[in-house]
Write a protein that holds these residues in place. Structure first.
Motif, PDB file in Angstrom:
ATOM      1  N   TRP A  57       0.687  -1.335  -0.082  1.00 46.11           N
ATOM      2  CA  TRP A  57      -0.030   0.152   0.042  1.00 46.11           C
ATOM      3  C   TRP A  57       0.745   1.375  -0.144  1.00 46.11           C
ATOM      4  O   TRP A  57       2.059   1.236   0.345  1.00 46.11           O
ATOM      5  N   VAL A  58       0.213   2.330  -0.505  1.00 43.36           N
ATOM      6  CA  VAL A  58       0.988   3.608  -0.391  1.00 43.36           C
ATOM      7  C   VAL A  58      -0.055   4.733   0.196  1.00 43.36           C
ATOM      8  O   VAL A  58      -1.250   4.485  -0.170  1.00 43.36           O
ATOM      9  N   THR A  59       0.216   5.368   1.251  1.00 45.10           N
ATOM     10  CA  THR A  59      -0.770   6.520   1.769  1.00 45.10           C
ATOM     11  C   THR A  59       0.024   7.757   2.478  1.00 45.10           C
ATOM     12  O   THR A  59       1.171   7.583   2.397  1.00 45.10           O
ATOM     13  N   HIS A  60      -0.946   8.511   2.649  1.00 43.79           N
ATOM     14  CA  HIS A  60      -0.100   9.666   3.060  1.00 43.79           C
ATOM     15  C   HIS A  60       0.053   9.263   4.717  1.00 43.79           C
ATOM     16  O   HIS A  60      -0.910   8.616   5.171  1.00 43.79           O
ATOM     17  N   ALA A  61       0.961   9.957   5.325  1.00 36.58           N
ATOM     18  CA  ALA A  61       1.055   9.623   6.791  1.00 36.58           C
ATOM     19  C   ALA A  61       0.099   9.980   7.541  1.00 36.58           C
ATOM     20  O   ALA A  61      -0.178   9.300   8.456  1.00 36.58           O
TER      21      ALA A  61
END
Length: 137
Positions: free
Chosen positions: A43-47
C-alpha cells in the motif's frame, strides 16, 4: 555479492514536479507509478491517514500543499522495519524550527508519505524509485 536493484528505465524518464500539488496529488502519482512497475507495494498512503488537524504530530493532510524545499527544510527518505511484518518506506519533511521566545532552534520531522513492502529488497527498490521520482537523489 547481492544483486543491485536499479531504477526501471521507464520510471527514470518520467520526472515529476511536485510544485503546486497537494499531498494527495503527489501520493496518487507515486502510487500509480509504482503499481505500473513490477515493484508494486502492499500500500501507499499519506502519513496522516486519519486526517487529524495536527501536522507536526500526524503529518500533512491530503489537502495540504506538498512542501517546497529550502535552505532550512528538505524532504528526506528512510526505510524501517514495520511493526508486525514487512518494511515501511518513510518520506518526511525535515525542517529547522526557529523559536525566538525559547532562544533555541531544533530540527523537526513532519511525516508526508508511507509505503509498505513485504521484503527488505523490495522496500529499498521502492525507496530508490521514489527518491528519483521526487528528486531526492
Amino acid at each position: 555479492m547481492p544483486d543491485v536493484l536499479d531504477l526501471p528505465v521507464a520510471l527514470a524518464a518520467t520526472p515529476f514536479d511536485a510544485e503546486w500539488k497537494t499531498a494527495a496529488d503527489v501520493i496518487r502519482h507515486v502510487s500509480r507509478a509504482l503499481r505500473q512497475s513490477e515493484n508494486e507495494p502492499e500500500w501507499v498512503t499519506h502519513a496522516n491517514f486519519i486526517d487529524a488537524d495536527c501536522p507536526d504530530r500526524f503529518g500533512l493532510g491530503p489537502c495540504a500543499p506538498w512542501p517546497k524545499e529550502g535552505s532550512n527544510r528538505r524532504v528526506g527518505l528512510s526505510v524501517q522495519r514495520a511493526n508486525s511484518e514487512g518494511w515501511i518506506v518513510h518520506v518526511d519533511l525535515i525542517e529547522l524550527a526557529i523559536h525566538d521566545d525559547v532562544k533555541r532552534d531544533f530540527w523537526k520531522s513532519v511525516p508526508l508519505l508511507r509505503i509498505k513492502a513485504l521484503s527488505r529488497s523490495q522496500a529499498w527498490s521502492i525507496a530508490a524509485v521514489v527518491s528519483r521520482m521526487l528528486g531526492l537523489d
